[in-house]
Design a protein around this motif. Structure first.
Motif, PDB file in Angstrom:
ATOM      1  N   ASN A  51       0.831  -1.207   0.000  1.00  9.13           N
ATOM      2  CA  ASN A  51       0.000   0.000   0.000  1.00  9.13           C
ATOM      3  C   ASN A  51       0.862   1.252   0.000  1.00  9.13           C
ATOM      4  N   GLN A  52       1.954   1.244   0.768  1.00 10.58           N
ATOM      5  CA  GLN A  52       2.866   2.388   0.784  1.00 10.58           C
ATOM      6  C   GLN A  52       3.510   2.579  -0.580  1.00 10.58           C
ATOM      7  N   GLN A  55       1.044   4.189  -2.910  1.00  6.00           N
ATOM      8  CA  GLN A  55       0.883   5.605  -2.619  1.00  6.00           C
ATOM      9  C   GLN A  55       2.060   6.407  -3.156  1.00  6.00           C
TER      10      GLN A  55
END
Length: 72
Positions: A51-52, A55
């Motif tokens: 997820n990081q 992003q």
């Protein structure tokens, strides 16, 4: 982990994280509950990292587009 006899084989360093599949130094035995707990923690950490990464890619893409540059 809990001190109970191990009955499942676990990769100390996950194969997905470049851990060796067959190297005995990368294997350990865990009881079923500890193996489930470790596997869950590893999957949660991997999910958070992914997820990081998404992003970061999105922010980088936005910057490239903002300045009219080609993305790489």
């Amino acid at each position: 982990m809990c001190g109970q006899p191990g009955n499942e084989v676990d990769h100390i360093r996950e194969v997905a994280d470049n851990g060796s599949l067959y190297d005995l130094n990368n294997l350990q035995t865990l009881c079923h509950v500890c193996h489930l707990q470790k596997s869950y923690r590893v999957s949660q950490m991997r999910r958070m990292k992914n997820n990081q990464d998404k992003q970061t890619q999105s922010i980088t893409q936005d910057i490239w587009e903002k300045y009219g540059l080609e993305s790489k």
